[in-house]
Write a protein that holds these residues in place. Sequence first.
Motif, PDB file in Angstrom:
ATOM      1  N   GLY A 137       0.774  -1.223   0.000  1.00 59.74           N
ATOM      2  CA  GLY A 137       0.000   0.000   0.000  1.00 59.74           C
ATOM      3  C   GLY A 137       0.808   1.277   0.000  1.00 59.74           C
ATOM      4  O   GLY A 137       0.261   2.367  -0.143  1.00 59.74           O
ATOM      5  N   ILE A 138       2.148   1.186   0.165  1.00 61.35           N
ATOM      6  CA  ILE A 138       2.988   2.368   0.027  1.00 61.35           C
ATOM      7  C   ILE A 138       3.848   2.173  -1.216  1.00 61.35           C
ATOM      8  O   ILE A 138       3.804   1.121  -1.850  1.00 61.35           O
ATOM      9  N   GLU A 181      -2.187   7.794  -4.712  1.00 63.26           N
ATOM     10  CA  GLU A 181      -1.936   9.042  -3.988  1.00 63.26           C
ATOM     11  C   GLU A 181      -0.498   9.490  -4.210  1.00 63.26           C
ATOM     12  O   GLU A 181       0.410   9.126  -3.461  1.00 63.26           O
ATOM     13  N   PHE A 182      -0.290  10.298  -5.252  1.00 64.63           N
ATOM     14  CA  PHE A 182       1.044  10.743  -5.617  1.00 64.63           C
ATOM     15  C   PHE A 182       1.385  12.140  -5.092  1.00 64.63           C
ATOM     16  O   PHE A 182       2.461  12.664  -5.370  1.00 64.63           O
ATOM     17  N   GLY A 183       0.480  12.765  -4.371  1.00 61.98           N
ATOM     18  CA  GLY A 183       0.789  14.077  -3.828  1.00 61.98           C
ATOM     19  C   GLY A 183       0.901  15.160  -4.872  1.00 61.98           C
ATOM     20  O   GLY A 183       1.740  16.067  -4.762  1.00 61.98           O
ATOM     21  N   LYS A 186       2.039   7.665   3.859  1.00 66.36           N
ATOM     22  CA  LYS A 186       1.159   7.897   2.706  1.00 66.36           C
ATOM     23  C   LYS A 186       1.066   6.629   1.880  1.00 66.36           C
ATOM     24  O   LYS A 186       2.074   6.007   1.547  1.00 66.36           O
ATOM     25  N   GLY A 187      -0.135   6.252   1.518  1.00 67.15           N
ATOM     26  CA  GLY A 187      -0.327   5.061   0.724  1.00 67.15           C
ATOM     27  C   GLY A 187      -0.246   5.344  -0.757  1.00 67.15           C
ATOM     28  O   GLY A 187      -0.419   6.477  -1.204  1.00 67.15           O
ATOM     29  N   LEU A 188       0.008   4.289  -1.514  1.00 66.02           N
ATOM     30  CA  LEU A 188      -0.036   4.405  -2.972  1.00 66.02           C
ATOM     31  C   LEU A 188      -1.425   4.059  -3.475  1.00 66.02           C
ATOM     32  O   LEU A 188      -2.030   4.784  -4.238  1.00 66.02           O
ATOM     33  N   ILE A 189      -1.935   2.952  -3.010  1.00 63.84           N
ATOM     34  CA  ILE A 189      -3.207   2.464  -3.510  1.00 63.84           C
ATOM     35  C   ILE A 189      -4.277   2.605  -2.440  1.00 63.84           C
ATOM     36  O   ILE A 189      -4.124   2.117  -1.325  1.00 63.84           O
ATOM     37  N   CYS A 209      14.782   6.514   2.554  1.00 63.64           N
ATOM     38  CA  CYS A 209      14.651   7.910   2.980  1.00 63.64           C
ATOM     39  C   CYS A 209      13.206   8.352   2.741  1.00 63.64           C
ATOM     40  O   CYS A 209      12.434   7.679   2.057  1.00 63.64           O
ATOM     41  N   PHE A 210      12.876   9.538   3.272  1.00 62.53           N
ATOM     42  CA  PHE A 210      11.498  10.016   3.168  1.00 62.53           C
ATOM     43  C   PHE A 210      11.474  11.468   2.711  1.00 62.53           C
ATOM     44  O   PHE A 210      12.295  12.286   3.135  1.00 62.53           O
TER      45      PHE A 210
END
Length: 222
Positions: A82-83, A125-127, A112-115, A155-156
């Motif tokens: 999900g990320i 969710e690509f921001g 933050k998740g992707l799906i 990294c973030f």
Amino acid sequence: MKKLLYCIFVLFLTIGFGVFGWINRQSYTNITDQPGYLNQFAVAESSEQRCIDSCQEMKKTLPNAPVIARVTPISDIEPQFGIYLIPLQVIEVYAGDVISVGEEIWVGRQHKGLIVEREGGRYAEFGFVNIPQQGREYLVFLSNRVIADGDRTICFLQESDTATPVPMFCYDDIPNVIVTPDGVSTYVPYSEVSSNEFFVTTQVGLDAMLELKESLLKSYPR
């Protein structure tokens, strides 16, 4: 007796969550194994005012990010439960000492998740910023949070609660198309904006993003 019943209830609840997670993991894995799977998703465009406000804040805060670097993607994004993680190679470091030139890092978004699947739809969710393209170079702003995961360094991205666009800017000029959303939601099919760098609802919002990008790239030239 009550204690025994409580233990049995907790056991069944745990098993239930485990089965639910396994089913969703299988579904998630099957989706991402399909060629062009992202075209099955919708992405959010940033509204005009939100984009303007965020760009004003980011122009002030991003130069103070703990880590600032120029990077290039080395492979496709890696969805994981999900990320998503972006495999990148560091070309130049402008600020910070937690990564070094030539190092391969995996960059993600914090919490933050992707799906996201809801109401029968699938959302990536690509921001408001597209995933990076291989063969291009990007300016990224990272937090000083680093996780060692085996032989990988994770990294973030440096993000705030109010400045929502992901702080990642391509050194190349990439054409952007604006797709007018239907109704109140700002989600649009990813397939219609997949070649964009930014996802915005209006030209005014796009101009704000491009102005921010130009000022940052001048501060950190390649």
